[in-house]
Motif scaffolding. Structure first.
Motif, PDB file in Angstrom:
ATOM      1  N   GLN A 151       0.796  -1.252  -0.118  1.00  0.00           N
ATOM      2  CA  GLN A 151      -0.150   0.074  -0.050  1.00  0.00           C
ATOM      3  C   GLN A 151       0.864   1.321  -0.029  1.00  0.00           C
ATOM      4  O   GLN A 151       0.252   2.299  -0.293  1.00  0.00           O
ATOM      5  CB  GLN A 151      -1.012  -0.041   1.264  1.00  0.00           C
ATOM      6  CG  GLN A 151      -1.800  -0.994   1.247  1.00  0.00           C
ATOM      7  CD  GLN A 151      -2.978  -0.950   2.414  1.00  0.00           C
ATOM      8  OE1 GLN A 151      -3.795  -0.360   2.489  1.00  0.00           O
ATOM      9  NE2 GLN A 151      -2.320  -1.610   3.482  1.00  0.00           N
ATOM     10  N   PHE A 152       2.125   1.219   0.473  1.00  0.00           N
ATOM     11  CA  PHE A 152       2.945   2.603   0.583  1.00  0.00           C
ATOM     12  C   PHE A 152       4.419   2.006  -0.310  1.00  0.00           C
ATOM     13  O   PHE A 152       4.619   0.879  -0.192  1.00  0.00           O
ATOM     14  CB  PHE A 152       3.127   2.564   1.840  1.00  0.00           C
ATOM     15  CG  PHE A 152       1.942   2.681   2.745  1.00  0.00           C
ATOM     16  CD1 PHE A 152       1.094   3.608   2.769  1.00  0.00           C
ATOM     17  CD2 PHE A 152       1.712   1.569   3.548  1.00  0.00           C
ATOM     18  CE1 PHE A 152      -0.036   3.744   3.372  1.00  0.00           C
ATOM     19  CE2 PHE A 152       0.598   1.569   4.408  1.00  0.00           C
ATOM     20  CZ  PHE A 152      -0.359   2.645   4.467  1.00  0.00           C
ATOM     21  N   TRP A 179       3.012  13.670   5.809  1.00  0.00           N
ATOM     22  CA  TRP A 179       1.974  12.550   5.666  1.00  0.00           C
ATOM     23  C   TRP A 179       1.673  12.201   4.472  1.00  0.00           C
ATOM     24  O   TRP A 179       1.056  11.252   3.839  1.00  0.00           O
ATOM     25  CB  TRP A 179       0.710  13.064   6.317  1.00  0.00           C
ATOM     26  CG  TRP A 179      -0.111  11.737   7.130  1.00  0.00           C
ATOM     27  CD1 TRP A 179      -0.808  10.947   6.787  1.00  0.00           C
ATOM     28  CD2 TRP A 179       0.451  10.945   8.455  1.00  0.00           C
ATOM     29  NE1 TRP A 179      -1.211  10.054   7.353  1.00  0.00           N
ATOM     30  CE2 TRP A 179      -0.310  10.191   8.461  1.00  0.00           C
ATOM     31  CE3 TRP A 179       1.532  11.338   9.378  1.00  0.00           C
ATOM     32  CZ2 TRP A 179      -0.357   9.080   9.635  1.00  0.00           C
ATOM     33  CZ3 TRP A 179       1.397  10.234  10.449  1.00  0.00           C
ATOM     34  CH2 TRP A 179       0.612   9.208  10.399  1.00  0.00           C
ATOM     35  N   GLU A 180       1.749  13.398   3.577  1.00  0.00           N
ATOM     36  CA  GLU A 180       1.357  13.307   1.964  1.00  0.00           C
ATOM     37  C   GLU A 180       2.328  12.602   1.008  1.00  0.00           C
ATOM     38  O   GLU A 180       2.203  12.314   0.029  1.00  0.00           O
ATOM     39  CB  GLU A 180       1.326  14.809   1.491  1.00  0.00           C
ATOM     40  CG  GLU A 180       0.052  15.515   2.034  1.00  0.00           C
ATOM     41  CD  GLU A 180       0.206  16.839   1.608  1.00  0.00           C
ATOM     42  OE1 GLU A 180       0.879  17.553   0.911  1.00  0.00           O
ATOM     43  OE2 GLU A 180      -0.627  17.746   2.239  1.00  0.00           O
ATOM     44  N   PRO A 236       4.629   9.818  -0.692  1.00  0.00           N
ATOM     45  CA  PRO A 236       4.306   8.453  -0.809  1.00  0.00           C
ATOM     46  C   PRO A 236       5.144   7.273   0.126  1.00  0.00           C
ATOM     47  O   PRO A 236       4.741   6.011   0.031  1.00  0.00           O
ATOM     48  CB  PRO A 236       4.627   8.202  -2.309  1.00  0.00           C
ATOM     49  CG  PRO A 236       5.661   9.223  -2.464  1.00  0.00           C
ATOM     50  CD  PRO A 236       5.001  10.250  -1.409  1.00  0.00           C
ATOM     51  N   ARG A 271       6.574   5.539   3.414  1.00  0.00           N
ATOM     52  CA  ARG A 271       5.873   5.195   4.635  1.00  0.00           C
ATOM     53  C   ARG A 271       6.890   5.856   5.649  1.00  0.00           C
ATOM     54  O   ARG A 271       6.594   6.391   6.952  1.00  0.00           O
ATOM     55  CB  ARG A 271       5.603   3.729   4.902  1.00  0.00           C
ATOM     56  CG  ARG A 271       4.700   3.562   6.089  1.00  0.00           C
ATOM     57  CD  ARG A 271       3.506   4.026   5.704  1.00  0.00           C
ATOM     58  NE  ARG A 271       2.426   3.568   6.555  1.00  0.00           N
ATOM     59  CZ  ARG A 271       1.089   4.313   6.867  1.00  0.00           C
ATOM     60  NH1 ARG A 271       0.716   5.334   6.227  1.00  0.00           N
ATOM     61  NH2 ARG A 271       0.298   3.527   7.604  1.00  0.00           N
ATOM     62  N   GLN A 311       5.886   9.118   7.255  1.00  0.00           N
ATOM     63  CA  GLN A 311       4.925   9.097   8.008  1.00  0.00           C
ATOM     64  C   GLN A 311       5.558   8.918   9.500  1.00  0.00           C
ATOM     65  O   GLN A 311       4.975   9.219  10.585  1.00  0.00           O
ATOM     66  CB  GLN A 311       3.793   8.325   7.558  1.00  0.00           C
ATOM     67  CG  GLN A 311       2.556   8.857   6.616  1.00  0.00           C
ATOM     68  CD  GLN A 311       3.177   8.389   5.163  1.00  0.00           C
ATOM     69  OE1 GLN A 311       3.094   7.178   4.955  1.00  0.00           O
ATOM     70  NE2 GLN A 311       3.529   9.328   4.307  1.00  0.00           N
ATOM     71  N   GLN A 346      -6.290   8.863   7.067  1.00  0.00           N
ATOM     72  CA  GLN A 346      -5.623   9.496   5.783  1.00  0.00           C
ATOM     73  C   GLN A 346      -4.429   8.292   5.855  1.00  0.00           C
ATOM     74  O   GLN A 346      -3.668   8.090   7.093  1.00  0.00           O
ATOM     75  CB  GLN A 346      -4.860  10.638   5.902  1.00  0.00           C
ATOM     76  CG  GLN A 346      -6.154  11.738   5.824  1.00  0.00           C
ATOM     77  CD  GLN A 346      -5.427  13.172   6.021  1.00  0.00           C
ATOM     78  OE1 GLN A 346      -4.202  13.448   6.275  1.00  0.00           O
ATOM     79  NE2 GLN A 346      -6.359  14.258   6.008  1.00  0.00           N
ATOM     80  N   LYS A 347      -4.026   7.544   4.883  1.00  0.00           N
ATOM     81  CA  LYS A 347      -3.167   6.540   4.569  1.00  0.00           C
ATOM     82  C   LYS A 347      -3.089   5.447   5.692  1.00  0.00           C
ATOM     83  O   LYS A 347      -2.137   5.192   6.383  1.00  0.00           O
ATOM     84  CB  LYS A 347      -1.676   7.212   4.332  1.00  0.00           C
ATOM     85  CG  LYS A 347      -1.656   8.277   3.309  1.00  0.00           C
ATOM     86  CD  LYS A 347      -0.217   8.585   2.998  1.00  0.00           C
ATOM     87  CE  LYS A 347      -0.311   9.386   1.784  1.00  0.00           C
ATOM     88  NZ  LYS A 347       1.294   9.724   1.395  1.00  0.00           N
ATOM     89  N   TRP A 351      -3.641   2.478   8.033  1.00  0.00           N
ATOM     90  CA  TRP A 351      -3.203   1.168   8.196  1.00  0.00           C
ATOM     91  C   TRP A 351      -2.953   0.867   9.673  1.00  0.00           C
ATOM     92  O   TRP A 351      -2.582   1.851  10.465  1.00  0.00           O
ATOM     93  CB  TRP A 351      -1.985   0.607   7.380  1.00  0.00           C
ATOM     94  CG  TRP A 351      -1.950  -0.940   6.917  1.00  0.00           C
ATOM     95  CD1 TRP A 351      -0.869  -1.743   7.118  1.00  0.00           C
ATOM     96  CD2 TRP A 351      -2.955  -1.574   6.537  1.00  0.00           C
ATOM     97  NE1 TRP A 351      -1.134  -3.205   7.132  1.00  0.00           N
ATOM     98  CE2 TRP A 351      -2.612  -2.939   6.657  1.00  0.00           C
ATOM     99  CE3 TRP A 351      -4.275  -1.558   5.864  1.00  0.00           C
ATOM    100  CZ2 TRP A 351      -3.125  -4.077   6.111  1.00  0.00           C
ATOM    101  CZ3 TRP A 351      -5.159  -2.526   5.935  1.00  0.00           C
ATOM    102  CH2 TRP A 351      -4.440  -3.905   5.572  1.00  0.00           C
TER     103      TRP A 351
END
Length: 231
Positions: free
Chosen positions: A33-34, A71-72, A74, A76, A79, A107-108, A110
């Motif tokens: 996903q990331f 956070w924006e 891509p 991980r 983040q 947002q994002k 998981w």
């Protein structure tokens, strides 16, 4: 501080130290996903510390903007760094941060970021400012977003004897009919952690409501007590 520029510079800096072997493994672990640079926690934190040695760290006023920019990304790892920055300043943050954390949860989403935000940031804030507990967590447990539901269930993970038992049990029962794995697992996890403080209460709760709890929740809740031969 130009948050977008700092984020771009950090991304470039970490990219120069990326691990092409670990990157696809880490991405796969998160179901692809990331994107990942392939930097595990010790390496990432060491590199980020080095990055800030030549720059002025964000003020509390600048931190929200930087967190959102990170956070924006891509990648991980950015983040994860945002989470580290907030945790480093947790004692100085006010309840106004709860609104931003709510946004970050959805947002994002998981389990890796949600399970950091819930007990370590949100939980710590609500323990310090308990009057905000019901307004926020009631909204989350009643939300259609299962990640917010998960937060409402696990925010007390580190509370031990400060756990509000009524909230814990009510929220778990309120979502006992959920078919979502991450909600069922969260309920079992929260009960298991609380059992280390009050096994008697968890035994009574899980026994009384076994027919309502999912098999996963019931099994996870009693796992630690079973190992301790308490049940």
């Amino acid at each position: 501080m130009d948050s977008q520029q700092i984020t771009a510079e950090l991304s470039t800096f970490l990219s120069a130290h990326q691990n092409p072997v670990d990157a696809p493994i880490m991405a796969g672990y998160m179901r692809n996903q990331f994107d990942f640079f392939g930097l595990k926690k010790p390496a990432r934190q060491k590199l980020c510390k080095s990055f800030w040695e030549t720059r002025t760290r964000p003020t509390l006023e600048e931190l929200p903007s930087l967190v959102q920019a990170l956070w924006e990304s891509p990648y991980r790892e950015l983040q994860y760094h945002a989470l580290d920055l907030m945790h480093q300043s947790i004692k100085k943050l006010s309840p106004s941060w709860l609104n931003l954390w709510e946004q970050l949860v959805v947002q994002k989403s998981w389990w890796d970021t949600v399970d950091y935000l819930a007990p370590r940031l949100i939980g710590a804030m609500l323990l310090k400012y308990p009057k905000h507990t019901i307004p926020y967590t009631k909204k989350w447990i009643e939300s259609d977003n299962f990640w917010l539901q998960r937060v409402a269930i696990i925010f007390q993970l580190k509370y031990k004897d400060k756990t509000n038992q009524q909230i814990l049990f009510d929220y778990i029962l309120g979502r006992a009919d959920s078919k979502e794995f991450f909600v069922q697992k969260a309920s079992g996890w929260a009960l298991r952690e609380y059992s280390k403080t009050n096994a008697e209460a968890v035994i009574h709760f899980t026994t009384s409501y076994q027919d309502l709890l999912s098999p996963l929740t019931y099994r996870e809740a009693r796992k630690w007590m079973k190992k301790q031969d308490l049940i």
